[in-house]
Design a protein around this motif. Structure first.
Motif, PDB file in Angstrom:
ATOM      1  N   ASN A 117       0.959  -1.171  -0.019  1.00  0.00           N
ATOM      2  CA  ASN A 117       0.355   0.040   0.308  1.00  0.00           C
ATOM      3  C   ASN A 117       1.537   0.691  -0.040  1.00  0.00           C
ATOM      4  O   ASN A 117       0.588   2.200  -0.062  1.00  0.00           O
ATOM      5  CB  ASN A 117      -0.827   0.515   0.873  1.00  0.00           C
ATOM      6  CG  ASN A 117      -1.715  -1.181   0.807  1.00  0.00           C
ATOM      7  OD1 ASN A 117      -2.431  -1.191  -0.153  1.00  0.00           O
ATOM      8  ND2 ASN A 117      -2.082  -1.513   2.640  1.00  0.00           N
ATOM      9  N   ASP A 118       1.964   1.078  -0.240  1.00  0.00           N
ATOM     10  CA  ASP A 118       3.445   2.398  -0.360  1.00  0.00           C
ATOM     11  C   ASP A 118       3.085   3.336  -1.257  1.00  0.00           C
ATOM     12  O   ASP A 118       2.828   2.710  -2.713  1.00  0.00           O
ATOM     13  CB  ASP A 118       4.335   1.953   0.037  1.00  0.00           C
ATOM     14  CG  ASP A 118       4.930   0.781   1.564  1.00  0.00           C
ATOM     15  OD1 ASP A 118       4.001   2.039   2.029  1.00  0.00           O
ATOM     16  OD2 ASP A 118       6.064   0.850   1.404  1.00  0.00           O
ATOM     17  N   SER A 119       2.818   4.385  -1.765  1.00  0.00           N
ATOM     18  CA  SER A 119       2.795   5.837  -2.553  1.00  0.00           C
ATOM     19  C   SER A 119       3.826   5.515  -2.800  1.00  0.00           C
ATOM     20  O   SER A 119       3.827   6.019  -4.468  1.00  0.00           O
ATOM     21  CB  SER A 119       2.091   5.999  -2.309  1.00  0.00           C
ATOM     22  OG  SER A 119       2.252   6.861  -1.296  1.00  0.00           O
ATOM     23  N   VAL A 120       4.745   5.476  -2.120  1.00  0.00           N
ATOM     24  CA  VAL A 120       6.260   5.919  -2.512  1.00  0.00           C
ATOM     25  C   VAL A 120       6.812   4.597  -1.712  1.00  0.00           C
ATOM     26  O   VAL A 120       7.072   4.217  -0.725  1.00  0.00           O
ATOM     27  CB  VAL A 120       6.957   7.099  -1.425  1.00  0.00           C
ATOM     28  CG1 VAL A 120       7.932   7.495  -2.261  1.00  0.00           C
ATOM     29  CG2 VAL A 120       5.562   8.381  -2.015  1.00  0.00           C
ATOM     30  N   PRO A 121       8.228   4.014  -3.207  1.00  0.00           N
ATOM     31  CA  PRO A 121       9.426   3.379  -2.648  1.00  0.00           C
ATOM     32  C   PRO A 121       9.541   3.097  -1.176  1.00  0.00           C
ATOM     33  O   PRO A 121      10.040   4.350  -1.320  1.00  0.00           O
ATOM     34  CB  PRO A 121       9.846   3.003  -3.731  1.00  0.00           C
ATOM     35  CG  PRO A 121       9.362   3.918  -5.294  1.00  0.00           C
ATOM     36  CD  PRO A 121       8.294   4.766  -3.618  1.00  0.00           C
ATOM     37  N   GLN A 122       9.808   2.237  -0.330  1.00  0.00           N
ATOM     38  CA  GLN A 122      10.467   2.588   1.130  1.00  0.00           C
ATOM     39  C   GLN A 122      11.630   2.285   0.518  1.00  0.00           C
ATOM     40  O   GLN A 122      12.500   1.733  -0.785  1.00  0.00           O
ATOM     41  CB  GLN A 122      10.704   1.302   1.500  1.00  0.00           C
ATOM     42  CG  GLN A 122       9.798   1.339   2.118  1.00  0.00           C
ATOM     43  CD  GLN A 122       9.133  -0.203   3.216  1.00  0.00           C
ATOM     44  OE1 GLN A 122       9.654  -0.704   3.659  1.00  0.00           O
ATOM     45  NE2 GLN A 122       7.593  -0.292   3.132  1.00  0.00           N
ATOM     46  N   LYS A 123      12.525   3.665   1.497  1.00  0.00           N
ATOM     47  CA  LYS A 123      14.463   2.990   1.225  1.00  0.00           C
ATOM     48  C   LYS A 123      15.289   2.148   2.150  1.00  0.00           C
ATOM     49  O   LYS A 123      14.572   2.465   3.394  1.00  0.00           O
ATOM     50  CB  LYS A 123      14.649   4.672   1.010  1.00  0.00           C
ATOM     51  CG  LYS A 123      14.292   5.752   0.364  1.00  0.00           C
ATOM     52  CD  LYS A 123      14.737   6.639   0.177  1.00  0.00           C
ATOM     53  CE  LYS A 123      14.240   7.396  -0.720  1.00  0.00           C
ATOM     54  NZ  LYS A 123      15.540   8.086  -2.234  1.00  0.00           N
ATOM     55  N   GLY A 124      15.821   1.585   1.813  1.00  0.00           N
ATOM     56  CA  GLY A 124      16.661   1.339   2.918  1.00  0.00           C
ATOM     57  C   GLY A 124      16.071   0.219   3.858  1.00  0.00           C
ATOM     58  O   GLY A 124      14.845   1.148   4.734  1.00  0.00           O
TER      59      GLY A 124
END
Length: 102
Positions: free
Chosen positions: A52-59
Motif C-alpha cells: 500500500n506504499d504510495s512511495v517506494p521504501q528506502k533501505g
C-alpha cells in the motif's frame, strides 16, 4: 520482555537462521536477513509491508549480508504452482492426521 524484532529473533536463535520464508519484505526482511547464517536460503513470496506504499521504501539494504554470508534468495509466486495444489493439500492433510510435528 523483548523490545524489538531484532532482539526477539536473536533471543529465539542466537546462532542465526538457515532459512527464511519472506512474505513481508521491508524492514522485517532486512532484520531477518542480517541474522542469517552463512550459506542461508531465503524464499521470497511477497512484500505485504509495501503493497500500500504510495512511495517506494528506502533501505536498509541487504547487499552486504547477501554477499558476505553467501546467501541464496529465490522469488516465487504461489499461482505458478497451482498445478500442484491438490498434491500439496493431500500431503498437508496426511501430516495433520498423522500428528506430524512441523
Amino acid at each position: 520482555m523483548v523490545s524489538s524484532l531484532d532482539e526477539a529473533l536473536r533471543k529465539a536463535s542466537p546462532d542465526g537462521y538457515d532459512c527464511f520464508f519472506d512474505n513481508v519484505g521491508g524492514e522485517f526482511a532486512s532484520i531477518a536477513i542480517n541474522q542469517m547464517k552463512k550459506y542461508g536460503r531465503t524464499a521470497v513470496c511477497g512484500a505485504i509491508s509495501q503493497y500500500n506504499d504510495s512511495v517506494p521504501q528506502k533501505g536498509p539494504y541487504i547487499r552486504f549480508p547477501m554477499n558476505f554470508k553467501e546467501l541464496s534468495m529465490k522469488g516465487f509466486i504461489v499461482s505458478s504452482r497451482s498445478n500442484r495444489r491438490e498434491e500439496g493439500v493431500n500431503a498437508l492433510l496426511k501430516w495433520v492426521l498423522e500428528g506430524q510435528d512441523w
